[in-house]
Scaffold this motif. Structure first.
Motif, PDB file in Angstrom:
ATOM      1  N   SER A  22       0.828  -1.207   0.000  1.00 32.66           N
ATOM      2  CA  SER A  22       0.000   0.000   0.000  1.00 32.66           C
ATOM      3  C   SER A  22       0.862   1.257   0.000  1.00 32.66           C
ATOM      4  O   SER A  22       0.539   2.233  -0.691  1.00 32.66           O
ATOM      5  CB  SER A  22      -0.952  -0.001   1.190  1.00 32.66           C
ATOM      6  OG  SER A  22      -0.246   0.177   2.392  1.00 32.66           O
ATOM      7  N   ASN A  23       1.982   1.240   0.715  1.00 30.24           N
ATOM      8  CA  ASN A  23       2.885   2.391   0.705  1.00 30.24           C
ATOM      9  C   ASN A  23       3.531   2.577  -0.664  1.00 30.24           C
ATOM     10  O   ASN A  23       3.652   3.706  -1.157  1.00 30.24           O
ATOM     11  CB  ASN A  23       3.976   2.232   1.769  1.00 30.24           C
ATOM     12  CG  ASN A  23       3.439   2.410   3.163  1.00 30.24           C
ATOM     13  OD1 ASN A  23       2.433   3.070   3.365  1.00 30.24           O
ATOM     14  ND2 ASN A  23       4.099   1.810   4.127  1.00 30.24           N
ATOM     15  N   ALA A  25       2.281   1.577  -3.517  1.00 22.80           N
ATOM     16  CA  ALA A  25       1.235   1.974  -4.462  1.00 22.80           C
ATOM     17  C   ALA A  25       0.920   3.459  -4.337  1.00 22.80           C
ATOM     18  O   ALA A  25       0.778   4.163  -5.348  1.00 22.80           O
ATOM     19  CB  ALA A  25      -0.022   1.144  -4.231  1.00 22.80           C
ATOM     20  N   SER A  26       0.827   3.962  -3.115  1.00 21.85           N
ATOM     21  CA  SER A  26       0.553   5.386  -2.946  1.00 21.85           C
ATOM     22  C   SER A  26       1.733   6.231  -3.422  1.00 21.85           C
ATOM     23  O   SER A  26       1.543   7.303  -4.001  1.00 21.85           O
ATOM     24  CB  SER A  26       0.203   5.702  -1.492  1.00 21.85           C
ATOM     25  OG  SER A  26       1.282   5.398  -0.649  1.00 21.85           O
ATOM     26  N   ILE A  48      -1.641  -2.866  -7.918  1.00 24.02           N
ATOM     27  CA  ILE A  48      -2.141  -1.538  -8.280  1.00 24.02           C
ATOM     28  C   ILE A  48      -3.031  -1.527  -9.521  1.00 24.02           C
ATOM     29  O   ILE A  48      -3.873  -0.641  -9.661  1.00 24.02           O
ATOM     30  CB  ILE A  48      -0.981  -0.536  -8.425  1.00 24.02           C
ATOM     31  CG1 ILE A  48      -1.497   0.879  -8.282  1.00 24.02           C
ATOM     32  CG2 ILE A  48      -0.252  -0.732  -9.727  1.00 24.02           C
ATOM     33  CD1 ILE A  48      -0.458   1.895  -8.061  1.00 24.02           C
ATOM     34  N   ILE A  51      -6.654  -1.509  -8.627  1.00 21.40           N
ATOM     35  CA  ILE A  51      -6.992  -0.261  -7.946  1.00 21.40           C
ATOM     36  C   ILE A  51      -7.252   0.837  -8.966  1.00 21.40           C
ATOM     37  O   ILE A  51      -8.226   1.593  -8.855  1.00 21.40           O
ATOM     38  CB  ILE A  51      -5.859   0.137  -6.968  1.00 21.40           C
ATOM     39  CG1 ILE A  51      -5.822  -0.835  -5.796  1.00 21.40           C
ATOM     40  CG2 ILE A  51      -6.031   1.561  -6.474  1.00 21.40           C
ATOM     41  CD1 ILE A  51      -4.657  -0.634  -4.868  1.00 21.40           C
ATOM     42  N   TYR A  69      -7.463   0.060   0.485  1.00 23.29           N
ATOM     43  CA  TYR A  69      -6.224  -0.528  -0.016  1.00 23.29           C
ATOM     44  C   TYR A  69      -5.025   0.398   0.205  1.00 23.29           C
ATOM     45  O   TYR A  69      -3.968  -0.036   0.639  1.00 23.29           O
ATOM     46  CB  TYR A  69      -6.328  -0.825  -1.518  1.00 23.29           C
ATOM     47  CG  TYR A  69      -7.190  -2.006  -1.847  1.00 23.29           C
ATOM     48  CD1 TYR A  69      -6.731  -3.300  -1.667  1.00 23.29           C
ATOM     49  CD2 TYR A  69      -8.468  -1.837  -2.356  1.00 23.29           C
ATOM     50  CE1 TYR A  69      -7.511  -4.386  -1.975  1.00 23.29           C
ATOM     51  CE2 TYR A  69      -9.265  -2.912  -2.669  1.00 23.29           C
ATOM     52  CZ  TYR A  69      -8.786  -4.181  -2.477  1.00 23.29           C
ATOM     53  OH  TYR A  69      -9.569  -5.261  -2.779  1.00 23.29           O
ATOM     54  N   LEU A  70      -5.189   1.681  -0.112  1.00 21.31           N
ATOM     55  CA  LEU A  70      -4.045   2.600  -0.104  1.00 21.31           C
ATOM     56  C   LEU A  70      -3.762   3.222   1.261  1.00 21.31           C
ATOM     57  O   LEU A  70      -2.616   3.479   1.598  1.00 21.31           O
ATOM     58  CB  LEU A  70      -4.266   3.721  -1.124  1.00 21.31           C
ATOM     59  CG  LEU A  70      -4.318   3.307  -2.587  1.00 21.31           C
ATOM     60  CD1 LEU A  70      -4.560   4.519  -3.448  1.00 21.31           C
ATOM     61  CD2 LEU A  70      -3.063   2.602  -2.992  1.00 21.31           C
ATOM     62  N   ASP A  72      -4.207   6.298   2.209  1.00 16.40           N
ATOM     63  CA  ASP A  72      -3.558   7.586   2.024  1.00 16.40           C
ATOM     64  C   ASP A  72      -4.524   8.517   1.297  1.00 16.40           C
ATOM     65  O   ASP A  72      -4.856   8.286   0.136  1.00 16.40           O
ATOM     66  CB  ASP A  72      -2.274   7.405   1.210  1.00 16.40           C
ATOM     67  CG  ASP A  72      -1.432   8.659   1.169  1.00 16.40           C
ATOM     68  OD1 ASP A  72      -1.832   9.662   1.787  1.00 16.40           O
ATOM     69  OD2 ASP A  72      -0.371   8.624   0.524  1.00 16.40           O
ATOM     70  N   ALA A  75      -3.201  10.321  -2.001  1.00 12.67           N
ATOM     71  CA  ALA A  75      -3.089   9.429  -3.158  1.00 12.67           C
ATOM     72  C   ALA A  75      -4.469   9.128  -3.745  1.00 12.67           C
ATOM     73  O   ALA A  75      -4.635   9.115  -4.970  1.00 12.67           O
ATOM     74  CB  ALA A  75      -2.395   8.132  -2.759  1.00 12.67           C
ATOM     75  N   VAL A  76      -5.465   8.925  -2.885  1.00 11.82           N
ATOM     76  CA  VAL A  76      -6.818   8.644  -3.366  1.00 11.82           C
ATOM     77  C   VAL A  76      -7.396   9.870  -4.071  1.00 11.82           C
ATOM     78  O   VAL A  76      -7.990   9.759  -5.144  1.00 11.82           O
ATOM     79  CB  VAL A  76      -7.732   8.199  -2.200  1.00 11.82           C
ATOM     80  CG1 VAL A  76      -9.175   8.072  -2.656  1.00 11.82           C
ATOM     81  CG2 VAL A  76      -7.260   6.878  -1.641  1.00 11.82           C
TER      82      VAL A  76
END
Length: 148
Positions: A22-23, A25-26, A48, A51, A69-70, A72, A75-76
């Motif tokens: 998740s880190n 991906a963000s 990812i 997502i 998932y993320l 953050d 990021a979203v």
């Protein structure tokens, strides 16, 4: 035997692996490209791609689902931003590209670059020139007129 073991565990337990992915991906969403080992890049790609596919649907439910998932907010919000990820929404799939860059200095692990495809200016800035097809009839007529 490796039957029914699809995901790479990356030498970590479940919670550590989830937070790592998740880190990463963000970070990929924020920076558009990151350097990492090849195994982590391949695991991140599987993480990812769904997502980004879910982000095409702009609803509160999909935002909350992606946030789970993320984990953050920035990021979203960047993923759902209209201007930045507009190119991604048009693409049917294959949002990431993995480029092998060599080996890490310390332990010689295979090192790679993972990036979002639509944000690489080198590949997307070139405009393809459409080839023009010319018929032979015009050329033959000109040659016949020159002979006479």
């Amino acid at each position: 035997m490796n039957h029914r073991n699809k995901n790479n565990h990356l030498g970590r337990k479940c919670g550590h692996r989830k937070s790592l992915l998740s880190n990463m991906a963000s970070s990929l969403i924020k920076k558009k490209r990151i350097f990492t080992t090849l195994a982590k890049a391949k695991a991140l790609r599987k993480y990812i791609e769904p997502i980004i596919t879910k982000s095409k649907i702009k609803t509160i439910h999909s935002k909350r689902n992606i946030f789970s998932y993320l984990r953050d907010k920035t990021a979203v919000s960047e993923l759902f931003n209209k201007n930045i990820f507009e190119k991604v929404r048009e693409r049917p799939g294959g949002y990431t590209r993995i480029i092998k860059t060599g080996f890490r200095f310390g332990d010689q692990a295979p090192f790679s670059l993972i990036e979002l495809v639509d944000f690489n200016e080198i590949y997307t800035s070139k405009k393809r020139v459409k080839s023009v097809r010319r018929s032979r009839k015009k050329i033959d007529k000109k040659m016949n007129n020159d002979k006479n």
